[in-house]
Design a protein around this motif. Structure first.
Motif, short mmCIF file in Angstrom:
data_model
loop_
_atom_site.label_atom_id
_atom_site.label_comp_id
_atom_site.label_asym_id
_atom_site.label_seq_id
_atom_site.Cartn_x
_atom_site.Cartn_y
_atom_site.Cartn_z
N ASP A 24 -3.01 5.07 17.66
CA ASP A 24 -3.59 6.05 16.74
C ASP A 24 -2.52 7.05 16.35
OD1 ASP A 24 -6.29 5.28 16.49
OD2 ASP A 24 -6.67 5.98 18.53
N LYS A 25 -2.52 7.44 15.07
CA LYS A 25 -1.54 8.45 14.65
C LYS A 25 -2.06 9.82 15.07
CE LYS A 25 -0.55 9.30 10.19
NZ LYS A 25 0.10 9.07 8.91
N ASP A 64 0.09 4.63 6.30
CA ASP A 64 -0.79 3.83 7.17
C ASP A 64 -1.57 4.75 8.10
OD1 ASP A 64 0.14 1.39 6.17
OD2 ASP A 64 1.64 1.12 7.75
N HIS A 65 -2.74 4.26 8.56
CA HIS A 65 -3.55 5.08 9.47
C HIS A 65 -2.99 5.09 10.89
CE1 HIS A 65 -6.45 5.72 6.43
NE2 HIS A 65 -6.71 4.44 6.28
N ASN A 66 -2.31 3.98 11.27
CA ASN A 66 -1.82 3.86 12.65
C ASN A 66 -0.31 4.06 12.70
OD1 ASN A 66 -4.35 2.91 13.82
ND2 ASN A 66 -3.99 1.07 12.60
#
Ligand SMILES: Cc1cc2nc3c(=O)[nH]c(=O)nc-3n(C[C@H](O)[C@H](O)[C@H](O)COP(=O)(O)OP(=O)(O)OC[C@H]3O[C@@H](n4cnc5c(N)ncnc54)[C@H](O)[C@@H]3O)c2cc1C
Length: 240
Positions: A24-25, A64-66
């Motif tokens: 997870d970011k 990107d989300h991750n």
């Protein structure tokens, strides 16, 4: 720059003996495509003389989300733990570091020379540039022994199909040792191959990353081919 604790969300094979790790970011972690981070295992079940920290390029794009890292799975304590730790395991990341980021003046073409796992920062740059529609004309030369060894190859082929600004020149240096069909370029990236795809060799900004010997070889090749030495941006994956 900061330190963050993140949980392993997903792990996927992206080539033979090569794995991508998604996290997870964390809120507040901002980076530019092409930068790296230090990854530290927290209380790993085993360790060795090289310790529990490795630098990895961010293979994910800022949009990107991750967060994603990708590495060759060699038989070291760090990589054995990284490969087998359960999903949800917490690690520490510190960063971002590095100044090899895509040039701002999109009118200037960019040419990337990547070998093997040196693709990671460029996967980030290319996904970011295409998602953000920056307008850069980009050519990626991507050298591997075999298609089986080429991380993110299918993703990059798809990206190039969808974005006419991006040309992918993948080349295999050991095709005869492969089970996979290959109709693309073969052999090492050299002056002749560069000249077939780059019309004015003095015009682009060049990028290269990977083990230090590969980066040194690519720089030498580019200068001999007529590239402007001041316009070669590179990242040594020291430790390989
Ligand atoms: C800015 C930066 C970005 C980087 N980005 C990435 C990235 O995106 N992906 C990535 O995979 N790596 C990246 N690296 C390199 C990474 O930090 C590690 O050094 C590398 O992955 C090797 O780690 P290891 O655990 O396999 O070997 P280590 O335990 O660190 O190796 C120790 C020593 O043993 C040698 N060695 C170990 N195993 C072998 C082997 N099988 N064959 C030959 N020599 C061996 C190594 O050359 C080294 O000298 C980056 C490094 C830097 C500085």
């Amino acid at each position: 720059m900061g330190a963050y604790t993140v949980k392993l969300k997903e792990r996927r094979e992206v080539a033979e003996s090569t794995m991508a790790f998604l996290f997870d970011k964390p809120a507040g972690f901002e980076y530019a495509a092409g930068q790296s981070a230090d990854v530290t295992l927290i209380n790993p079940p085993e360790t060795d003389a090289e310790g529990n920290t490795r630098a990895f390029s961010l293979a994910s794009a800022p949009l990107d989300h991750n967060l994603m890292f990708a590495t060759r799975l060699r038989d070291t304590a760090f990589k054995r733990v990284f490969k087998t730790m359960p999903l949800g395991t917490e690690i520490k990341i510190e960063g971002p570091f590095g100044s090899m980021t895509l040039h701002k003046k999109a009118a200037r073409p960019g040419v990337i020379l990547a070998g093997g796992i040196g693709i990671t920062p460029f996967r980030s740059m290319l996904v970011q540039a295409t998602k953000a529609n920056t307008g850069h004309q980009l050519i990626l030369f991507y050298s591997n022994r075999r298609p089986e060894d080429a991380a993110f190859l299918a993703d990059l082929q798809e990206l190039a199909k969808q974005h006419p600004n991006l040309t992918l020149v993948a080349t295999m240096t050991g095709k005869d040792k492969s089970q996979a069909a290959w109709a693309g370029e073969t052999g090492y990236i050299n002056n002749e191959m560069l000249a077939r795809y780059v019309q004015d060799l003095a015009a682009p900004v060049y990028y290269t990353a990977g083990p230090p010997a590969l980066v040194a070889g690519m720089r030498k090749l580019l200068v001999e081919a007529g590239a402007d030495e001041d316009e070669i941006r590179s990242e040594d994956f020291s430790g390989y």
